[in-house]
Design a protein around this motif. Structure first.
Motif, PDB file in Angstrom:
ATOM      1  N   ARG A  88       0.485  -1.723  -0.299  1.00 28.58           N
ATOM      2  CA  ARG A  88      -0.256  -0.160  -0.294  1.00 28.58           C
ATOM      3  C   ARG A  88       1.040   0.960   0.221  1.00 28.58           C
ATOM      4  O   ARG A  88       0.907   2.274  -0.219  1.00 28.58           O
ATOM      5  CB  ARG A  88      -1.180   0.612   1.417  1.00 28.58           C
ATOM      6  CG  ARG A  88      -1.737   0.755   1.030  1.00 28.58           C
ATOM      7  CD  ARG A  88      -3.205   0.747   2.108  1.00 28.58           C
ATOM      8  NE  ARG A  88      -2.841   0.834   4.017  1.00 28.58           N
ATOM      9  CZ  ARG A  88      -2.961   0.681   5.081  1.00 28.58           C
ATOM     10  NH1 ARG A  88      -4.702   0.412   4.528  1.00 28.58           N
ATOM     11  NH2 ARG A  88      -2.813   1.039   6.088  1.00 28.58           N
ATOM     12  N   LYS A 112      -2.207   6.738   1.897  1.00 29.97           N
ATOM     13  CA  LYS A 112      -2.394   7.242   2.819  1.00 29.97           C
ATOM     14  C   LYS A 112      -1.865   8.905   2.611  1.00 29.97           C
ATOM     15  O   LYS A 112       0.306   8.398   3.200  1.00 29.97           O
ATOM     16  CB  LYS A 112      -1.991   6.309   3.443  1.00 29.97           C
ATOM     17  CG  LYS A 112      -2.460   6.204   5.019  1.00 29.97           C
ATOM     18  CD  LYS A 112      -2.761   5.114   5.126  1.00 29.97           C
ATOM     19  CE  LYS A 112      -2.031   4.818   7.343  1.00 29.97           C
ATOM     20  NZ  LYS A 112      -3.639   5.359   7.348  1.00 29.97           N
ATOM     21  N   TYR A 171      -5.340  13.919   5.652  1.00 31.36           N
ATOM     22  CA  TYR A 171      -5.595  14.082   7.178  1.00 31.36           C
ATOM     23  C   TYR A 171      -5.884  15.914   7.709  1.00 31.36           C
ATOM     24  O   TYR A 171      -6.869  15.959   8.336  1.00 31.36           O
ATOM     25  CB  TYR A 171      -4.507  13.328   7.836  1.00 31.36           C
ATOM     26  CG  TYR A 171      -4.727  11.757   7.922  1.00 31.36           C
ATOM     27  CD1 TYR A 171      -5.558  10.432   8.348  1.00 31.36           C
ATOM     28  CD2 TYR A 171      -4.242  11.604   6.685  1.00 31.36           C
ATOM     29  CE1 TYR A 171      -5.650   9.346   7.885  1.00 31.36           C
ATOM     30  CE2 TYR A 171      -3.920   9.870   6.200  1.00 31.36           C
ATOM     31  CZ  TYR A 171      -5.040   8.928   6.980  1.00 31.36           C
ATOM     32  OH  TYR A 171      -5.059   7.589   6.656  1.00 31.36           O
ATOM     33  N   GLU A 185     -16.310   5.707   4.469  1.00 29.11           N
ATOM     34  CA  GLU A 185     -15.170   5.429   5.668  1.00 29.11           C
ATOM     35  C   GLU A 185     -15.600   6.062   6.588  1.00 29.11           C
ATOM     36  O   GLU A 185     -16.242   7.380   7.236  1.00 29.11           O
ATOM     37  CB  GLU A 185     -13.955   5.296   5.208  1.00 29.11           C
ATOM     38  CG  GLU A 185     -13.060   6.237   5.116  1.00 29.11           C
ATOM     39  CD  GLU A 185     -11.549   6.042   4.160  1.00 29.11           C
ATOM     40  OE1 GLU A 185     -11.222   5.270   5.502  1.00 29.11           O
ATOM     41  OE2 GLU A 185     -11.675   6.336   3.252  1.00 29.11           O
ATOM     42  N   GLY A 191     -12.712   8.354  10.341  1.00 28.58           N
ATOM     43  CA  GLY A 191     -11.873   8.933  10.366  1.00 28.58           C
ATOM     44  C   GLY A 191     -10.428   8.380   9.717  1.00 28.58           C
ATOM     45  O   GLY A 191     -10.358   8.966   8.900  1.00 28.58           O
ATOM     46  N   GLY A 192     -10.345   7.365  10.410  1.00 25.32           N
ATOM     47  CA  GLY A 192      -9.170   6.695  10.704  1.00 25.32           C
ATOM     48  C   GLY A 192      -9.527   5.296  10.831  1.00 25.32           C
ATOM     49  O   GLY A 192      -8.822   4.465  10.625  1.00 25.32           O
ATOM     50  N   ASN A 243     -11.862   1.494   8.693  1.00 29.14           N
ATOM     51  CA  ASN A 243     -13.388   1.646   7.621  1.00 29.14           C
ATOM     52  C   ASN A 243     -14.317   1.059   8.449  1.00 29.14           C
ATOM     53  O   ASN A 243     -13.995   0.327   9.819  1.00 29.14           O
ATOM     54  CB  ASN A 243     -12.778   0.253   6.996  1.00 29.14           C
ATOM     55  CG  ASN A 243     -11.497   1.057   6.095  1.00 29.14           C
ATOM     56  OD1 ASN A 243     -10.659   0.384   6.274  1.00 29.14           O
ATOM     57  ND2 ASN A 243     -11.572   1.584   5.067  1.00 29.14           N
ATOM     58  N   LEU A 293     -10.275   4.376   1.955  1.00 31.29           N
ATOM     59  CA  LEU A 293      -8.416   3.798   1.825  1.00 31.29           C
ATOM     60  C   LEU A 293      -8.783   2.062   2.237  1.00 31.29           C
ATOM     61  O   LEU A 293      -9.612   1.807   2.533  1.00 31.29           O
ATOM     62  CB  LEU A 293      -8.086   3.807   3.294  1.00 31.29           C
ATOM     63  CG  LEU A 293      -6.484   3.829   3.553  1.00 31.29           C
ATOM     64  CD1 LEU A 293      -5.363   4.703   2.479  1.00 31.29           C
ATOM     65  CD2 LEU A 293      -5.689   3.675   4.824  1.00 31.29           C
ATOM     66  N   GLY A 304      -8.229  -0.741   4.024  1.00 31.70           N
ATOM     67  CA  GLY A 304      -7.593  -0.929   5.027  1.00 31.70           C
ATOM     68  C   GLY A 304      -7.211  -2.537   4.863  1.00 31.70           C
ATOM     69  O   GLY A 304      -7.921  -3.733   4.388  1.00 31.70           O
ATOM     70  N   ILE A 305      -6.380  -2.908   5.599  1.00 28.28           N
ATOM     71  CA  ILE A 305      -5.743  -3.880   5.992  1.00 28.28           C
ATOM     72  C   ILE A 305      -6.659  -5.066   6.723  1.00 28.28           C
ATOM     73  O   ILE A 305      -6.558  -5.933   6.928  1.00 28.28           O
ATOM     74  CB  ILE A 305      -4.105  -3.946   6.164  1.00 28.28           C
ATOM     75  CG1 ILE A 305      -2.944  -3.434   4.660  1.00 28.28           C
ATOM     76  CG2 ILE A 305      -3.728  -5.192   6.185  1.00 28.28           C
ATOM     77  CD1 ILE A 305      -2.319  -2.537   5.234  1.00 28.28           C
ATOM     78  N   THR A 306      -7.027  -3.896   7.842  1.00 28.52           N
ATOM     79  CA  THR A 306      -8.147  -4.679   8.733  1.00 28.52           C
ATOM     80  C   THR A 306      -9.465  -5.188   8.377  1.00 28.52           C
ATOM     81  O   THR A 306      -9.948  -6.235   8.193  1.00 28.52           O
ATOM     82  CB  THR A 306      -8.030  -3.909   9.871  1.00 28.52           C
ATOM     83  OG1 THR A 306      -7.148  -3.137  10.364  1.00 28.52           O
ATOM     84  CG2 THR A 306      -8.680  -4.367  11.265  1.00 28.52           C
ATOM     85  N   GLY A 364      -9.664  -0.831  12.159  1.00 29.66           N
ATOM     86  CA  GLY A 364      -8.168   0.145  11.367  1.00 29.66           C
ATOM     87  C   GLY A 364      -6.853  -0.760  12.194  1.00 29.66           C
ATOM     88  O   GLY A 364      -7.247  -1.175  13.718  1.00 29.66           O
ATOM     89  N   THR A 365      -5.523  -0.611  12.198  1.00 31.62           N
ATOM     90  CA  THR A 365      -4.723  -0.763  12.564  1.00 31.62           C
ATOM     91  C   THR A 365      -4.713  -0.127  13.868  1.00 31.62           C
ATOM     92  O   THR A 365      -4.835  -1.152  15.295  1.00 31.62           O
ATOM     93  CB  THR A 365      -3.746  -0.468  12.269  1.00 31.62           C
ATOM     94  OG1 THR A 365      -3.709  -0.942  10.684  1.00 31.62           O
ATOM     95  CG2 THR A 365      -2.572  -0.528  13.171  1.00 31.62           C
TER      96      THR A 365
HETATM   97  N1  PLP Z   1      -9.455   4.246   6.890  1.00 33.90           N
HETATM   98  C1  PLP Z   1      -8.334   5.922   6.791  1.00 33.90           C
HETATM   99  C2  PLP Z   1      -8.976   6.757   6.589  1.00 33.90           C
HETATM  100  C3  PLP Z   1      -7.353   5.224   7.310  1.00 33.90           C
HETATM  101  O1  PLP Z   1      -6.320   6.605   7.961  1.00 33.90           O
HETATM  102  C4  PLP Z   1      -7.427   3.989   8.012  1.00 33.90           C
HETATM  103  C5  PLP Z   1      -5.978   3.609   8.996  1.00 33.90           C
HETATM  104  O2  PLP Z   1      -5.054   3.239   8.288  1.00 33.90           O
HETATM  105  C6  PLP Z   1      -7.933   3.032   7.869  1.00 33.90           C
HETATM  106  C7  PLP Z   1      -8.990   2.872   7.487  1.00 33.90           C
HETATM  107  C8  PLP Z   1      -7.560   1.471   8.248  1.00 33.90           C
HETATM  108  O3  PLP Z   1      -6.912   1.132   7.504  1.00 33.90           O
HETATM  109  P1  PLP Z   1      -5.711   0.089   8.332  1.00 33.90           P
HETATM  110  O4  PLP Z   1      -6.930  -1.168   8.212  1.00 33.90           O
HETATM  111  O5  PLP Z   1      -4.566  -0.819   6.782  1.00 33.90           O
HETATM  112  O6  PLP Z   1      -4.955   0.026   8.972  1.00 33.90           O
END
Ligand code: PLP
Ligand code: COI
Length: 370
Positions: free
Chosen positions: A104, A206, A211, A242, A244-245, A247, A270, A272-274, A315-316
Motif C-alpha cells: 500500500r 495514505k 488527514y 469510511e 476518520g481513520g 473502515n 482507503l 484498509g488491511i484490517t 483499522g490498525t
Molecule cells: N481509513 C483510513 C482513512 C485510515 O487512515 C485507516 C488507517 O490506516 C484505515 C481506513 C484502516 O486501514 P488499516 O486497516 O490498514 O489500518
C-alpha cells in the motif's frame, strides 16, 4: 555495525547512547495512550534522484533537520503507513501483514509521484526497529507497539513538481486503546458539509494531506458531541465511505445467517488491511460478506427497522470499534440498543487471537520478528 535492508542496501546501525531509563519506560508502557511517547530508535533512508535509496541508518530517535524550503513543508508531498508489533502469547514478537503495508505504501508513493521503497526494504526496516526496541512493546490486553513508516519530500525548492530528494523514516510508539474510553461504542457524526475524497483524488492513498483536510470535519463532529466523523461520497452525497481513520462494516440480520456489508473500494476510500482481513475472517466464519455501496438512508432505515443489528469501524490503530449512535443533519439514529454486538465481538476476538499468536496462523499474516 552494519546489517542489510536488501541485497544492495546496507543498514548502518548506531545504537542510541542514551535510552529511556527502564523504570520510566515501564511507567509509559503501563498506560501508553496513543502516539505520545516514542521509542529509543528510528530508521532513516535517503533517496536522491539519479542515485536511488542510500544512507540507510538505524540510529537514536532524534529531531530532523529540514531546509525551510523543503517541498513537504509547502506542498505536502508526504505519505505514511501504520502497523503494529505484538507480543506472542507463547513468546516472541510479530507484526501483522507488514507486506500488505509495504504494497500500500508503494501505491501511495506512486499516487503522490514519490519513489517506491522496495517492499523487502520496507519490511526489513520495520523489523530492524522492532527488534532493537523490543523492550518497548507493552504486554497486556489492547496493548502493542504502533509503527509509523513515512516518507517526506526534502528537496529545498519552491517550484511545484515532484521533489528530487526524499526521506523515508520509521518510528514507533507504544500504544494502548486508540479511544480513551477503550472498547466502548463510539458516536459518529456524518459530515454533510465537507468531503474527504473525490473520484480521481487521493482518497485511496495514505497521503498526509487527506488527514489535514479531515480535521475541520472532525472538529465539527467533536463540537456536536461525537467521537468521530463519517465521510460520505463526494458526487451523490449519499453513500457511506469510511470513518476518520477507519473502515466501516454493517451487519444485516443476526446469528449465523447474518450478512456483513462494507463499502466497496471505489477509489475514494482507503483500502484498509484490517478491512481486508475481516472480509476473510467473516467469510471463513460462515457469514455472507458483500462489498457494495450503502447509503445513509439505507443505514438509518435498516437500523430503525431493526434489520441492521451492528455497525463497527476497523483499522490498525482502532482494531474493531463498535458504532453505537449516529448523528446527522438529516436525522439521528441508534444502532440496536447502542451497545456492542456479538459479531463485532466475535471478529474482534478472532483478529486479536491471530495477532497475538493465540491461534494458528493459516494465512501467512503473522510475520515473526523475534
Ligand atoms: N481509513 C483510513 C482513512 C485510515 O487512515 C485507516 C488507517 O490506516 C484505515 C481506513 C484502516 O486501514 P488499516 O486497516 O490498514 O489500518
Ligand atoms: C492507523 O490505523 O494506522 C491509522 O493510520 C489511523 C490514524 C491513526 C491516522
Amino acid at each position: 555495525m552494519t546489517d542489510r535492508l536488501s541485497a544492495d542496501l546496507p543498514l548502518t546501525v548506531e545504537p542510541a547512547r542514551r535510552r529511556m531509563h527502564a523504570g520510566e519506560r515501564a511507567r509509559v508502557l503501563d498506560s501508553p495512550g496513543f502516539g505520545q511517547v516514542f521509542t529509543d530508535h528510528m530508521v532513516s533512508l535517503r533517496w536522491v534522484k539519479g542515485q536511488g535509496w542510500c544512507e540507510a541508518r538505524l540510529s537514536a530517535y532524534a529531531p530532523l533537520t529540514l531546509d525551510p524550503s523543503a517541498t513537504v513543508l509547502h506542498y505536502g508531498q508526504a505519505i505514511f503507513e501504520g502497523l503494529k508489533a505484538y507480543h506472542q502469547d507463547e513468546g516472541g514478537i510479530a507484526t501483522f501483514r507488514p507486506d500488505a503495508n509495504a504494497r500500500r505504501f508503494g501505491r501511495s508513493a506512486a499516487r503522490m509521484a514519490m519513489p517506491a521503497v522496495p517492499e523487502d526494504a520496507f519490511v526489513a526496516a520495520v523489523d530492524a526497529l522492532v527488534d532493537i526496541d523490543r523492550d518497548w512493546i507493552p504486554t497486556g490486553a489492547e496493548k502493542s507497539l504502533y509503527i509509523r513508516p513515512f516518507m517526506i519530500a526534502t528537496e529545498a525548492f519552491l517550484g511545484v513538481r515532484p521533489a528530487t530528494r526524499y526521506l523515508f523514516l520509521v518510528i514507533a510508539s507504544p500504544a494502548g486503546a486508540y479511544f480513551p474510553q477503550g472498547v466502548e461504542p463510539v458516536s459518529v457524526y456524518i459530515s454533510e458539509d465537507y468531503v474527504r475524497a473525490a473520484p480521481g483524488g487521493t482518497g485511496e492513498a495514505k497521503a498526509a494531506g487527506n488527514y489535514a483536510a479531515s480535521l475541520l470535519a472532525q472538529q465539527q463532529a467533536a463540537e456536536e458531541g461525537c467521537d468521530q466523523v463519517v465521510w460520505i461520497d463526494a458526487v451523490e452525497r449519499r453513500y457511506v465511505e469510511e470513518m476518520g481513520g477507519m473502515n466501516l462494516f454493517f451487519v444485516l440480520g443476526s446469528g449465523p445467517h447474518a450478512e456483513l456489508v462494507t463499502p466497496e473500494l471505489t477509489g475514494t476510500l482507503l483500502p484498509g488491511i484490517t478491512r481486508d482481513s475481516l472480509i476473510t475472517l467473516a467469510h471463513d466464519a460462515g457469514y455472507r460478506v458483500t462489498e457494495r455501496r450503502l447509503s445513509v438512508d439505507e443505514w438509518r432505515d435498516a437500523a430503525t427497522r431493526g434489520t441492521l443489528t451492528e455497525t463497527f469501524a476497523c483499522g490498525t490503530a482502532a482494531v474493531i470499534t463498535p458504532v453505537g449512535h449516529v448523528q446527522a443533519k438529516t436525522g439521528d439514529f441508534t444502532i440496536a440498543d447502542g451497545g456492542t454486538g456479538p459479531i463485532t465481538l466475535q471478529l474482534r476476538q478472532q483478529l486479536l487471537d491471530i495477532q497475538h499468536g493465540r491461534v494458528v496462523d493459516t494465512r501467512g499474516w503473522v510475520h515473526r520478528v523475534a
